[in-house]
Design a protein around this motif. Structure first.
Motif, short mmCIF file in Angstrom:
data_model
loop_
_atom_site.label_atom_id
_atom_site.label_comp_id
_atom_site.label_asym_id
_atom_site.label_seq_id
_atom_site.Cartn_x
_atom_site.Cartn_y
_atom_site.Cartn_z
N ARG A 1 0.85 -1.34 0.04
CA ARG A 1 0.02 -0.01 -0.19
C ARG A 1 0.80 1.27 0.04
N PHE A 2 2.01 1.32 0.94
CA PHE A 2 2.80 2.48 0.93
C PHE A 2 3.88 2.65 -0.37
N THR A 3 3.99 1.64 -0.88
CA THR A 3 4.89 1.61 -1.85
C THR A 3 4.31 1.64 -3.22
N ALA A 4 2.89 1.57 -3.66
CA ALA A 4 2.44 1.58 -4.82
C ALA A 4 2.89 2.85 -5.57
N ASP A 5 3.14 2.55 -6.79
CA ASP A 5 3.41 3.85 -7.75
C ASP A 5 4.58 4.32 -7.58
N LEU A 6 5.58 3.85 -6.42
CA LEU A 6 6.84 4.80 -6.42
C LEU A 6 7.69 4.75 -7.33
N GLN A 7 8.11 5.77 -7.80
CA GLN A 7 9.09 5.92 -8.93
C GLN A 7 10.25 6.59 -8.39
N PRO A 8 11.62 6.20 -8.85
CA PRO A 8 12.85 6.69 -7.90
C PRO A 8 12.90 8.40 -8.49
N ASP A 9 13.43 9.22 -7.83
CA ASP A 9 13.79 10.57 -8.08
C ASP A 9 15.22 10.68 -8.04
N LEU B 1 6.43 3.18 10.93
CA LEU B 1 5.72 4.29 11.48
C LEU B 1 4.35 4.40 10.86
N LEU B 2 4.46 4.40 9.64
CA LEU B 2 3.19 4.44 8.93
C LEU B 2 2.10 3.21 9.20
N GLN B 3 2.83 2.16 9.30
CA GLN B 3 1.70 0.91 9.77
C GLN B 3 1.37 1.17 11.01
N ALA B 4 2.04 1.61 11.86
CA ALA B 4 1.42 1.87 13.32
C ALA B 4 0.53 2.90 13.41
N GLY B 5 0.26 3.75 12.46
CA GLY B 5 -0.38 4.82 12.48
C GLY B 5 0.03 5.90 13.12
N ASP B 6 1.13 6.14 13.46
CA ASP B 6 1.68 7.30 14.21
C ASP B 6 1.62 8.34 13.10
N ILE B 7 1.94 8.22 11.97
CA ILE B 7 1.97 9.40 10.84
C ILE B 7 0.95 8.75 9.76
N GLN B 8 0.54 9.67 8.84
CA GLN B 8 -0.01 9.44 7.69
C GLN B 8 0.42 9.65 6.38
#
Length: 409
Positions: free
Chosen positions: A47-55, A159-166
């Motif tokens: 979910r968090f890496t979907a569509d990631l492209q390198p910069d 941190l994202l999985q734990a819900g600390d940040i969005q």
């Protein structure tokens, strides 16, 4: 979901028609294996890496940190200016109750905590514009220090999985620092605290969390409650610069015996050990620094950075700025002066974008052309007092600039 039963690489390929960079896909696959070993489940990773492209532009910044590449008088002129002092004093008043509680809990004074906030994000106004996961995944798969950035990338996922940040809108610096006081993800995981009592550690959306976490960091870095970070001093004639340095500590009484005094000539104050800093040589300002300065330094290991926070904290307490002159005949500019300079460049037809006090490549190239036109040497594109004064007094050219500056980074 179907992605749960796929191999990591196949799952990645299934998302959004696969990435355009096969090597990046393979790297993400390896990262998923490493993240899984640290508790990041497949659903979260996908979910968090979907569509990631390198910069790849972040790679250019690895060796261009301003703390190490900008003259100290320029660096401090923009970070410890009257505008930032006034804003910081307003924040001290607005968050007085929160800061009082933070000082009770962690023993770090309000001015130091707010100074970190001011230097790191201009009191929450500038978090950084780069998508955090994009930068960290790129640095995890390319360039030097990949192991370090992989750790930060995985820490962010946790941190994202734990819900600390969005995840939505999560941005930061090119290197991955984010939030009000720009914690790296691994530091966030270890040291962030819940300052507002809502059960989450959110340094992006919660100012109390950010202020408390900053104080917790400094406390764990060795901050001593009730002690100063240090102060400006006057060196005796013939002072040996080789005796200076943050780690070259001596009893304060030993420095006094060598002829070091307060900047006003008074006897040195304080007990214990301290070091002498001469960041621009013995002809420039000198400072006596304590262990609390070391705690500030640990936040971002650069002398210029630590001095910015230390000096801003003094200004927030109502103390004067540096008394001694920097060893330059062309001092740096405050942000207000930088905006004046940009306005003058715009009036001369340069396409430098917004007047924001941020000296990017647009502004530097325009300055360089004006330096060449006015015969100012070196024509280095530096935003100093000399070019500002020259443009204030010189008439604008009637011709359109012959070069178009590149876009700001």
């Amino acid at each position: 979901m179907m992605l749960r039963s796929m191999t990591p690489l196949l799952a990645l390929a299934a998302m959004a028609g696969a990435h355009a960079d096969p090597a990046f896909d393979q790297c993400l696959s390896r990262l998923q294996t490493q993240a899984a070993a640290q508790g990041v489940n497949a659903e979260s990773f996908n979910r968090f890496t979907a569509d990631l492209q390198p910069d790849m532009s972040v790679l250019e910044l690895l060796d261009k940190q301003p703390e190490f590449s900008t003259p100290l008088w320029d660096y401090l002129a923009a970070l410890v200016d009257d505008e930032r002092v006034a804003d910081g004093q307003a924040m001290l008043a607005q968050y007085r109750d929160v800061l009082d509680q933070v000082e009770r809990d962690y023993g770090v004074d309000a001015a130091t905590v707010v100074a970190v906030w001011g230097v790191e994000s201009n009191y929450g106004r500038i978090f950084g514009k780069r998508p955090l996961l994009v930068s960290l995944s790129t640095l995890s798969c390319n360039g030097r220090r990949q192991d370090f950035f992989r750790g930060e990338f995985i820490a962010t996922l946790k941190l994202l999985q734990a819900g600390d940040i969005q995840a939505e809108g999560l941005t930061g610096s090119w290197a991955g620092a984010f939030g009000h006081t720009q914690f790296m993800p691994s530091t966030y995981a270890r040291i962030a605290v819940d300052g507002d009592g809502d059960g989450r550690r959110d340094l992006v959306a919660s100012i109390p969390d950010a202020l408390a976490s900053t104080a917790n960091y400094l406390k764990r870095a060795g901050w001593r409650s009730g002690e100063s970070w240090g102060y400006e001093v006057r060196l005796p004639a013939g002072f040996n610069a080789a005796a200076a340095g943050r780690k070259a500590r001596k009893p304060i009484s030993a420095w006094a015996a060598q002829g070091v005094t307060g900047i006003d000539g008074s006897a040195l104050s304080g007990n214990g050990n301290a070091a002498i800093l001469v960041p621009t040589g013995v002809q420039g300002p000198a400072f006596l620094v304590t262990r609390n300065y070391d705690a500030i330094y640990s936040y971002n290991a650069a002398e210029s950075y630590a001095l910015a926070i230390a000096l801003l904290s003094d200004r927030l307490r109502g103390k004067p700025g540096i008394i001694s002159a920097w060893p330059t005949d062309d001092p740096g500019l405050s942000r207000a002066q930088r905006r004046q300079l940009q306005t003058l460049l715009l009036e001369r037809g340069y396409d430098i974008g917004e007047v924001d006090g941020m000296v990017g490549s647009n502004t530097r190239r325009a300055i360089q052309q004006e330096q060449q036109r006015l015969g100012i040497t070196p024509a280095d594109g530096r935003a100093g007092l000399s070019i500002l004064q020259a443009l204030q007094s010189a008439p604008a050219s009637t011709s359109t600039p012959s070069i178009q500056p590149e876009s700001n980074p």
